[in-house]
Every structure is written in C-alpha cells, then in structure tokens.
Design an enzyme around this catalytic site. Structure first.
Site, PDB file in Angstrom:
ATOM      1  N   ALA A   1       0.820  -1.211   0.000  1.00 56.93           N
ATOM      2  CA  ALA A   1       0.000   0.000   0.000  1.00 56.93           C
ATOM      3  C   ALA A   1       0.860   1.269   0.000  1.00 56.93           C
ATOM      4  O   ALA A   1       0.574   2.231  -0.704  1.00 56.93           O
ATOM      5  CB  ALA A   1      -0.917  -0.006   1.216  1.00 56.93           C
TER       6      ALA A   1
ATOM      7  N   LYS B   1       4.789  -8.722  -7.274  1.00 55.67           N
ATOM      8  CA  LYS B   1       4.484  -7.294  -7.140  1.00 55.67           C
ATOM      9  C   LYS B   1       5.555  -6.400  -7.775  1.00 55.67           C
ATOM     10  O   LYS B   1       5.234  -5.416  -8.432  1.00 55.67           O
ATOM     11  CB  LYS B   1       4.342  -6.933  -5.665  1.00 55.67           C
ATOM     12  CG  LYS B   1       3.073  -7.449  -5.043  1.00 55.67           C
ATOM     13  CD  LYS B   1       2.950  -6.962  -3.607  1.00 55.67           C
ATOM     14  CE  LYS B   1       1.611  -7.424  -3.037  1.00 55.67           C
ATOM     15  NZ  LYS B   1       1.453  -6.994  -1.635  1.00 55.67           N
TER      16      LYS B   1
ATOM     17  N   ASP C   1       5.998  -4.167   5.582  1.00 52.91           N
ATOM     18  CA  ASP C   1       4.907  -4.558   6.463  1.00 52.91           C
ATOM     19  C   ASP C   1       5.421  -5.314   7.681  1.00 52.91           C
ATOM     20  O   ASP C   1       4.660  -5.920   8.397  1.00 52.91           O
ATOM     21  CB  ASP C   1       3.891  -5.432   5.701  1.00 52.91           C
ATOM     22  CG  ASP C   1       4.533  -6.727   5.185  1.00 52.91           C
ATOM     23  OD1 ASP C   1       5.751  -6.917   5.376  1.00 52.91           O
ATOM     24  OD2 ASP C   1       3.813  -7.544   4.597  1.00 52.91           O
TER      25      ASP C   1
ATOM     26  N   PHE D   1       8.634  -5.531  10.977  1.00 51.06           N
ATOM     27  CA  PHE D   1       9.722  -4.838  11.671  1.00 51.06           C
ATOM     28  C   PHE D   1      11.068  -5.503  11.469  1.00 51.06           C
ATOM     29  O   PHE D   1      12.096  -4.854  11.536  1.00 51.06           O
ATOM     30  CB  PHE D   1       9.394  -4.693  13.156  1.00 51.06           C
ATOM     31  CG  PHE D   1       8.426  -3.573  13.398  1.00 51.06           C
ATOM     32  CD1 PHE D   1       8.884  -2.265  13.475  1.00 51.06           C
ATOM     33  CD2 PHE D   1       7.064  -3.810  13.489  1.00 51.06           C
ATOM     34  CE1 PHE D   1       8.001  -1.215  13.655  1.00 51.06           C
ATOM     35  CE2 PHE D   1       6.162  -2.764  13.667  1.00 51.06           C
ATOM     36  CZ  PHE D   1       6.632  -1.466  13.747  1.00 51.06           C
TER      37      PHE D   1
ATOM     38  N   CYS E   1      -1.821  -5.133   9.377  1.00 53.03           N
ATOM     39  CA  CYS E   1      -2.919  -4.776   8.468  1.00 53.03           C
ATOM     40  C   CYS E   1      -3.746  -6.002   8.121  1.00 53.03           C
ATOM     41  O   CYS E   1      -4.932  -5.905   7.861  1.00 53.03           O
ATOM     42  CB  CYS E   1      -2.379  -4.191   7.175  1.00 53.03           C
ATOM     43  SG  CYS E   1      -1.655  -2.598   7.424  1.00 53.03           S
TER      44      CYS E   1
ATOM     45  N   CYS F   1      22.474   5.497  21.071  1.00 56.35           N
ATOM     46  CA  CYS F   1      21.788   4.592  20.142  1.00 56.35           C
ATOM     47  C   CYS F   1      22.811   3.604  19.568  1.00 56.35           C
ATOM     48  O   CYS F   1      23.855   4.013  19.056  1.00 56.35           O
ATOM     49  CB  CYS F   1      21.138   5.395  19.016  1.00 56.35           C
ATOM     50  SG  CYS F   1      20.523   4.355  17.668  1.00 56.35           S
TER      51      CYS F   1
HETATM   52 ZN   LIG Z   1      19.813   6.072  16.253  1.00 47.20          ZN
END
Ligand SMILES: [Zn+2]
Length: 372
Positions: free
Chosen positions: A40, A87, A131, A133, A207, A266
C-alpha cells in the site's frame, strides 16, 4: 523503428513551483530512489515519485499480487491478482506505462543482511514500504551505515506513522552516490533512537489481522514521497523532524515524538553497531521434508498471547485454540498446489505453514498473520 513522438512537457506544473523550478527538476531526473516493499505504501510513493520525474527507481518486494491488495495498492489490477504476478514486476510494468523514460528495476527478493547493502548503496533516498519490523530494522541499519536518508512509514487501522531519518554523512559511509550529503547539524534520530527494540513477534496488530484504511496508507506514502522530493532537490532544511502520527478518521495529525537529535547512546547511529546487519532479528526458516511445510522461527522468543492472536486470526479462517498452540486454515491464502494454506502457531512464537515449501512465502505469511 522510429522513436515515439514526445508527449510534451509533463512536469511543467511542478517546475512552476519556486521550490522545484528547472534546477530541482533536473536534480530529480538525476536521482535514484529505492523503494522497499511494493504494498500500500510502496505503490503510492513509487507512482508519485515516478510522475514527479525521479529518474531512476528500484523496487524490491518478495510477494505476489492478491485480490485483497486491490483496495489500497494502487498500481495493481484484477489481471495482476488473477495471474498472481510478482508485485515488483507488476509495479515496474505499470510505471513504465506511466513514464517510458523512467529507469526502473523490479527485484523479486526477500531482503537479508547480505542483499540490503547492495540496494541501499546505490540509492540517494530509501523509502520504506514494508509490512514487518524484522526488515525495517535491517533497512534502518543499512541506511545509517551507508549514510542514505531513510523514510520510515507504517499504517494499521486508521492510524499512520511516518518519520524521516537523515543520517549524518560519515567518512565511513559505504554508498556509491554522493548526491545527498547530510551535515552533523542536520542529522536526525534514526528508527532505533525512537524505538530501540523491535516489537516481539505476535505482540502488535498487522494490516492483515486488524485491517487498514486505504486513504491512510495513501496519506503516509504521500508524506514519504514529499520528504523524498525535498531531500532530492536539496531542501533538507524543510524536512519534517520527529515521528508523525496521522488519523484522518479521528481528525488527528500530530508530532508524537519530538526527539530532535540523534541519541549518542543509540546502538545504530550513535555507536555504529549494526546488529541487524550482523544477523540479529532474522527469523529462521526450515523446509520440513516430506510434509509440504515450512517452519518459521522468529528471532525474538517471547511467549505469545495465544488468546489475543486467536481472536485476531478469527476473521481469516477456522482456527482452533489447543494447548500451547493455535491451528487452522487460512481461507484466502493458497498454497503451492492451490489448496488453502494451513497455519499452526506455537506459544513460543514458532509457526508451521503447511501447503508450501517456499521459505519466502512462509516468512511472508508469518509476518502477515502472526506479526514479525
Ligand atoms: Zn539512532
């Protein structure tokens, strides 16, 4: 054979915009965008970017067109769904019809750590149409490592999320193009600065289990495409900072996470430890010999809430809750021989997808119905 007659100045209305102009239009024509996932989000952003005059598009997707895609995946037709076309190839062909001068490639591929660097390294901007992670964290790692802007997007139900990641152009960056360079003062947080860990498998709706409004995915994709255009014409100072949430059903549009600077702690953009590129988070698959089935073992081993998963799977077929597992038949998913696929999900997060021996198909089914 004679050249087809030119059709005139298709980008005229866009060149009239002072923020684009002739110079911006030329920059777009020289640019290269990678779109990962042609669902989508990916179909809408690919079409907008192709029509806007981005010169080169690369599309990557592992899946085939199905009837349930047609509600929101704007590049596909009934014929594509009936033929079960890949696709990436169906989208490529449709975009060629829209602009025959577009340099476009469609790759039928399930991104892994090995492949992702090759795709990302050639791009000026990467658009997330994913779609799941598992692949998103891999893509975030690859974009930060290579110093390529990454446009995160996602949507479930009536809620969409988007975020622009501008990684500082590092001397260790590994990309081949230097068209887009981001100074440290312009760098933004990456996906892991905002969501340090991916959600555990089965913990969040997808979804395919919760539904999604096609207008929401189109809005998120339009935001991603706008951000891509800003970056490609050199207007990085206009990029939206922070994580944006949009719910047009409730009439809400807000910046929900305002961290403005990259987090020095991070692991990805701060410490440059690219754990997902090193193989973390990848679900393992194994073909179960003689059983016409594939086992999918997600990397996160948290125990599933089988009752809530059972409720989410209810609309998709006959599912039975047994001790430590859920078993049933997915009404709308066909296996290799045309029979409906059978899905068994265990409390430890493993799935067995029966009716196929294709690991990519099983991985996609797991991501879709269990969540990865
Ligand atoms: Zn980061």
């Amino acid at each position: 054979m004679s050249e087809p007659a030119p059709i005139g100045d298709r980008h005229h209305r866009q060149r009239l915009l002072p923020m684009i102009g002739d110079d911006g239009q030329r920059r777009l024509a020289e640019s290269s965008v990678l779109i990962v996932g042609c669902g989508a989000l990916g179909t809408v952003s690919a079409e907008l970017l192709a029509r806007a005059g981005v010169g080169s598009l690369s599309l990557v997707d592992r899946d085939v067109v199905e009837a349930t895609n047609l509600q929101r995946q704007t590049l596909y037709t009934e014929a594509d769904a009936k033929a079960g076309r890949a696709k990436a190839e169906a989208a490529r062909d449709r975009l060629r019809e829209i602009d025959s001068s577009l340099r476009i490639r469609g790759w039928v591929d399930d991104l892994d750590a090995e492949g992702v660097r090759g795709y990302v390294g050639e791009a000026d901007v990467v658009v997330d149409g994913l779609d799941n992670f598992e692949t998103r964290y891999l893509l975030n790692d690859a974009c930060v490592e290579a110093g390529v802007p990454y446009l995160y997007g996602g949507a479930v139900g009536t809620v969409g999320l988007s975020m622009t990641v501008l990684p500082a152009t590092d001397s260790r960056a590994t990309r081949t193009s230097d068209r887009v360079r981001i100074g440290t003062e312009q760098a933004t947080p990456c996906l892991r600065c905002v969501f340090p860990e991916p959600p555990t498998a089965g913990s969040s709706p997808t979804c395919d289990t919760a539904g999604v409004l096609g207008m929401v995915t189109a809005m998120v994709a339009a935001r991603q495409a706008t951000e891509a255009i800003k970056i490609l014409v050199g207007a990085t100072n206009r990029v939206e900072r922070g994580l944006w949430s949009i719910d047009p059903w409730q009439g809400r549009f807000a910046c929900v996470e305002t961290i403005d600077r990259p987090d020095p702690a991070c692991p990805c953009c701060g410490r440059r430890r690219f754990e997902f590129l090193e193989g973390r988070g990848r679900a393992e698959t194994a073909v179960l010999c003689g059983r016409n089935a594939v086992q999918v073992r997600p990397a996160s081993r948290a125990a599933l809430d089988l009752d809530s998963l059972h409720a989410r799977l209810g609309p998709h077929g006959e599912f039975h809750r047994e001790s430590g597992l859920i078993r049933g038949v997915l009404r709308a998913e066909c296996g290799d021989e045309g029979d409906p696929l059978e899905l068994t999900v265990f409390i430890d997060g493993r799935s067995i997808v029966r009716g196929t021996v294709e690991t990519e198909r099983a991985r996609a089914i797991h991501a879709r119905y269990v969540g990865a």
